[in-house]
Design a protein around this motif. Sequence first.
Motif, PDB file in Angstrom:
ATOM      1  N   ARG A  32       0.837  -1.198   0.000  1.00  0.00           N
ATOM      2  CA  ARG A  32       0.000   0.000   0.000  1.00  0.00           C
ATOM      3  C   ARG A  32       0.875   1.252   0.000  1.00  0.00           C
ATOM      4  NH1 ARG A  32      -1.668   3.198   3.907  1.00  0.00           N
ATOM      5  NH2 ARG A  32      -1.171   1.800   5.634  1.00  0.00           N
ATOM      6  N   ALA A  33       1.921   1.240   0.807  1.00  0.00           N
ATOM      7  CA  ALA A  33       2.842   2.377   0.863  1.00  0.00           C
ATOM      8  C   ALA A  33       3.571   2.562  -0.465  1.00  0.00           C
ATOM      9  CB  ALA A  33       3.840   2.190   2.006  1.00  0.00           C
ATOM     10  N   GLN A  34       4.007   1.468  -1.062  1.00  0.00           N
ATOM     11  CA  GLN A  34       4.703   1.550  -2.351  1.00  0.00           C
ATOM     12  C   GLN A  34       3.816   2.144  -3.435  1.00  0.00           C
ATOM     13  OE1 GLN A  34       6.186  -2.341  -3.383  1.00  0.00           O
ATOM     14  NE2 GLN A  34       7.772  -2.290  -1.820  1.00  0.00           N
ATOM     15  N   HIS A  35       2.510   1.902  -3.328  1.00  0.00           N
ATOM     16  CA  HIS A  35       1.574   2.430  -4.320  1.00  0.00           C
ATOM     17  C   HIS A  35       1.017   3.794  -3.930  1.00  0.00           C
ATOM     18  CE1 HIS A  35       1.748  -1.717  -5.747  1.00  0.00           C
ATOM     19  NE2 HIS A  35       1.292  -1.245  -6.892  1.00  0.00           N
ATOM     20  N   GLY A  36       1.471   4.321  -2.804  1.00  0.00           N
ATOM     21  CA  GLY A  36       1.040   5.647  -2.382  1.00  0.00           C
ATOM     22  C   GLY A  36      -0.431   5.733  -2.025  1.00  0.00           C
ATOM     23  N   LEU A  37      -0.972   4.660  -1.488  1.00  0.00           N
ATOM     24  CA  LEU A  37      -2.392   4.629  -1.149  1.00  0.00           C
ATOM     25  C   LEU A  37      -2.604   4.755   0.357  1.00  0.00           C
ATOM     26  CD1 LEU A  37      -3.510   1.584  -3.340  1.00  0.00           C
ATOM     27  CD2 LEU A  37      -3.921   3.999  -3.818  1.00  0.00           C
ATOM     28  N   SER A  38      -3.646   5.453   0.730  1.00  0.00           N
ATOM     29  CA  SER A  38      -4.068   5.459   2.127  1.00  0.00           C
ATOM     30  C   SER A  38      -4.881   4.189   2.383  1.00  0.00           C
ATOM     31  CB  SER A  38      -4.943   6.685   2.414  1.00  0.00           C
ATOM     32  OG  SER A  38      -6.161   6.593   1.700  1.00  0.00           O
ATOM     33  N   ARG A  39      -5.091   3.886   3.645  1.00  0.00           N
ATOM     34  CA  ARG A  39      -5.969   2.748   3.955  1.00  0.00           C
ATOM     35  C   ARG A  39      -7.353   2.980   3.380  1.00  0.00           C
ATOM     36  NH1 ARG A  39      -4.720   1.465  10.286  1.00  0.00           N
ATOM     37  NH2 ARG A  39      -2.847   0.217   9.935  1.00  0.00           N
ATOM     38  N   ARG A  40      -7.813   4.202   3.504  1.00  0.00           N
ATOM     39  CA  ARG A  40      -9.158   4.532   3.013  1.00  0.00           C
ATOM     40  C   ARG A  40      -9.267   4.290   1.512  1.00  0.00           C
ATOM     41  NH1 ARG A  40     -11.292   9.896   5.121  1.00  0.00           N
ATOM     42  NH2 ARG A  40     -11.893   8.496   6.781  1.00  0.00           N
ATOM     43  N   GLU A  41      -8.250   4.721   0.761  1.00  0.00           N
ATOM     44  CA  GLU A  41      -8.294   4.559  -0.695  1.00  0.00           C
ATOM     45  C   GLU A  41      -8.184   3.090  -1.091  1.00  0.00           C
ATOM     46  OE1 GLU A  41      -8.730   5.636  -4.691  1.00  0.00           O
ATOM     47  OE2 GLU A  41      -9.292   6.583  -2.807  1.00  0.00           O
ATOM     48  N   LEU A  42      -7.306   2.331  -0.434  1.00  0.00           N
ATOM     49  CA  LEU A  42      -7.214   0.901  -0.721  1.00  0.00           C
ATOM     50  C   LEU A  42      -8.549   0.223  -0.438  1.00  0.00           C
ATOM     51  CD1 LEU A  42      -5.782  -1.731  -1.442  1.00  0.00           C
ATOM     52  CD2 LEU A  42      -4.900  -1.797   0.908  1.00  0.00           C
ATOM     53  N   ALA A  43      -9.145   0.553   0.691  1.00  0.00           N
ATOM     54  CA  ALA A  43     -10.432  -0.042   1.051  1.00  0.00           C
ATOM     55  C   ALA A  43     -11.501   0.292   0.017  1.00  0.00           C
ATOM     56  CB  ALA A  43     -10.856   0.447   2.433  1.00  0.00           C
ATOM     57  N   ARG A  44     -11.545   1.549  -0.384  1.00  0.00           N
ATOM     58  CA  ARG A  44     -12.542   1.966  -1.378  1.00  0.00           C
ATOM     59  C   ARG A  44     -12.380   1.196  -2.677  1.00  0.00           C
ATOM     60  NH1 ARG A  44     -13.192   4.760  -5.732  1.00  0.00           N
ATOM     61  NH2 ARG A  44     -11.025   5.436  -5.893  1.00  0.00           N
ATOM     62  N   ARG A  45     -11.141   1.137  -3.166  1.00  0.00           N
ATOM     63  CA  ARG A  45     -10.889   0.456  -4.443  1.00  0.00           C
ATOM     64  C   ARG A  45     -11.125  -1.052  -4.357  1.00  0.00           C
ATOM     65  NH1 ARG A  45      -5.406   3.170  -6.982  1.00  0.00           N
ATOM     66  NH2 ARG A  45      -6.050   5.352  -6.784  1.00  0.00           N
ATOM     67  N   ALA A  46     -10.893  -1.631  -3.181  1.00  0.00           N
ATOM     68  CA  ALA A  46     -11.072  -3.080  -3.013  1.00  0.00           C
ATOM     69  C   ALA A  46     -12.492  -3.451  -2.597  1.00  0.00           C
ATOM     70  CB  ALA A  46     -10.078  -3.609  -1.980  1.00  0.00           C
ATOM     71  N   GLY A  47     -13.327  -2.456  -2.334  1.00  0.00           N
ATOM     72  CA  GLY A  47     -14.714  -2.725  -1.975  1.00  0.00           C
ATOM     73  C   GLY A  47     -14.880  -3.297  -0.574  1.00  0.00           C
ATOM     74  N   MET A  48     -14.106  -2.782   0.371  1.00  0.00           N
ATOM     75  CA  MET A  48     -14.224  -3.236   1.749  1.00  0.00           C
ATOM     76  C   MET A  48     -14.052  -2.043   2.670  1.00  0.00           C
ATOM     77  SD  MET A  48     -10.620  -5.368   1.988  1.00  0.00           S
ATOM     78  CE  MET A  48     -10.972  -6.304   0.517  1.00  0.00           C
ATOM     79  N   SER A  49     -14.273  -2.247   3.949  1.00  0.00           N
ATOM     80  CA  SER A  49     -14.183  -1.130   4.883  1.00  0.00           C
ATOM     81  C   SER A  49     -12.734  -0.814   5.235  1.00  0.00           C
ATOM     82  CB  SER A  49     -14.964  -1.439   6.164  1.00  0.00           C
ATOM     83  OG  SER A  49     -14.283  -2.400   6.945  1.00  0.00           O
ATOM     84  N   GLU A  50     -12.521   0.442   5.590  1.00  0.00           N
ATOM     85  CA  GLU A  50     -11.190   0.864   6.029  1.00  0.00           C
ATOM     86  C   GLU A  50     -10.791   0.115   7.299  1.00  0.00           C
ATOM     87  OE1 GLU A  50      -8.864   4.955   7.346  1.00  0.00           O
ATOM     88  OE2 GLU A  50     -10.903   5.084   6.572  1.00  0.00           O
ATOM     89  N   ARG A  51     -11.749  -0.121   8.157  1.00  0.00           N
ATOM     90  CA  ARG A  51     -11.472  -0.862   9.395  1.00  0.00           C
ATOM     91  C   ARG A  51     -10.985  -2.283   9.090  1.00  0.00           C
ATOM     92  NH1 ARG A  51     -14.521  -1.589  15.026  1.00  0.00           N
ATOM     93  NH2 ARG A  51     -13.747  -3.663  15.419  1.00  0.00           N
ATOM     94  N   TYR A  52     -11.589  -2.913   8.090  1.00  0.00           N
ATOM     95  CA  TYR A  52     -11.175  -4.263   7.721  1.00  0.00           C
ATOM     96  C   TYR A  52      -9.733  -4.264   7.198  1.00  0.00           C
ATOM     97  CZ  TYR A  52     -11.503  -9.013   5.976  1.00  0.00           C
ATOM     98  OH  TYR A  52     -11.279 -10.350   5.741  1.00  0.00           O
ATOM     99  N   VAL A  53      -9.394  -3.289   6.378  1.00  0.00           N
ATOM    100  CA  VAL A  53      -8.019  -3.167   5.881  1.00  0.00           C
ATOM    101  C   VAL A  53      -7.063  -2.971   7.053  1.00  0.00           C
ATOM    102  CG1 VAL A  53      -6.416  -1.753   4.510  1.00  0.00           C
ATOM    103  CG2 VAL A  53      -8.672  -2.353   3.586  1.00  0.00           C
TER     104      VAL A  53
END
Length: 73
Positions: free
Chosen positions: A27-48
Amino acid sequence: MPYDEDGRLPFESAFLAQLGDKVREMRAQHGLSRRELARRAGMSERYVAQIEVGKGNVSIVRLLRIALVFRGE
Protein backbone atom coordinates in the motif's frame (compact mmCIF):
# COMPACT_ATOMS: atom_id res chain seq x y z
CA MET A 1 -0.46 -26.57 20.77
CA PRO A 2 -1.62 -23.59 22.80
CA TYR A 3 -3.87 -20.98 21.26
CA ASP A 4 -3.20 -17.25 21.52
CA GLU A 5 -5.59 -14.57 22.77
CA ASP A 6 -7.29 -14.47 19.35
CA GLY A 7 -7.92 -18.23 19.39
CA ARG A 8 -5.26 -18.96 16.79
CA LEU A 9 -2.31 -21.26 16.78
CA PRO A 10 1.05 -19.43 16.92
CA PHE A 11 1.92 -20.16 13.27
CA GLU A 12 -1.46 -18.82 12.15
CA SER A 13 -0.91 -15.54 13.99
CA ALA A 14 2.62 -15.27 12.59
CA PHE A 15 1.32 -15.84 9.05
CA LEU A 16 -1.40 -13.19 9.42
CA ALA A 17 1.15 -10.71 10.83
CA GLN A 18 3.47 -11.29 7.86
CA LEU A 19 0.56 -10.93 5.46
CA GLY A 20 -0.46 -7.67 7.11
CA ASP A 21 3.09 -6.36 6.88
CA LYS A 22 3.15 -7.14 3.16
CA VAL A 23 -0.20 -5.46 2.50
CA ARG A 24 0.96 -2.35 4.40
CA GLU A 25 4.26 -2.34 2.47
CA MET A 26 2.53 -2.69 -0.90
CA ARG A 27 0.00 0.00 0.00
CA ALA A 28 2.84 2.38 0.86
CA GLN A 29 4.70 1.55 -2.35
CA HIS A 30 1.57 2.43 -4.32
CA GLY A 31 1.04 5.65 -2.38
CA LEU A 32 -2.39 4.63 -1.15
CA SER A 33 -4.07 5.46 2.13
CA ARG A 34 -5.97 2.75 3.95
CA ARG A 35 -9.16 4.53 3.01
CA GLU A 36 -8.29 4.56 -0.69
CA LEU A 37 -7.21 0.90 -0.72
CA ALA A 38 -10.43 -0.04 1.05
CA ARG A 39 -12.54 1.97 -1.38
CA ARG A 40 -10.89 0.46 -4.44
CA ALA A 41 -11.07 -3.08 -3.01
CA GLY A 42 -14.71 -2.72 -1.98
CA MET A 43 -14.22 -3.24 1.75
CA SER A 44 -14.18 -1.13 4.88
CA GLU A 45 -11.19 0.86 6.03
CA ARG A 46 -11.47 -0.86 9.40
CA TYR A 47 -11.18 -4.26 7.72
CA VAL A 48 -8.02 -3.17 5.88
CA ALA A 49 -6.61 -1.92 9.19
CA GLN A 50 -7.34 -5.28 10.83
CA ILE A 51 -5.57 -7.10 8.01
CA GLU A 52 -2.54 -4.83 8.31
CA VAL A 53 -2.16 -5.49 12.03
CA GLY A 54 -2.62 -9.25 11.60
CA LYS A 55 -6.02 -9.40 13.29
CA GLY A 56 -8.30 -9.85 10.29
CA ASN A 57 -9.13 -13.37 9.19
CA VAL A 58 -8.89 -12.47 5.54
CA SER A 59 -10.49 -14.59 2.82
CA ILE A 60 -8.83 -15.52 -0.44
CA VAL A 61 -11.39 -13.46 -2.36
CA ARG A 62 -10.59 -10.35 -0.31
CA LEU A 63 -6.88 -10.92 -0.88
CA LEU A 64 -7.62 -11.14 -4.59
CA ARG A 65 -9.46 -7.80 -4.44
CA ILE A 66 -6.47 -6.18 -2.72
CA ALA A 67 -4.05 -7.71 -5.23
CA LEU A 68 -6.11 -6.41 -8.13
CA VAL A 69 -5.92 -2.89 -6.69
CA PHE A 70 -2.13 -3.18 -6.58
CA ARG A 71 -2.10 -4.42 -10.17
CA GLY A 72 -4.14 -1.40 -11.22
CA GLU A 73 -7.28 -3.25 -12.23
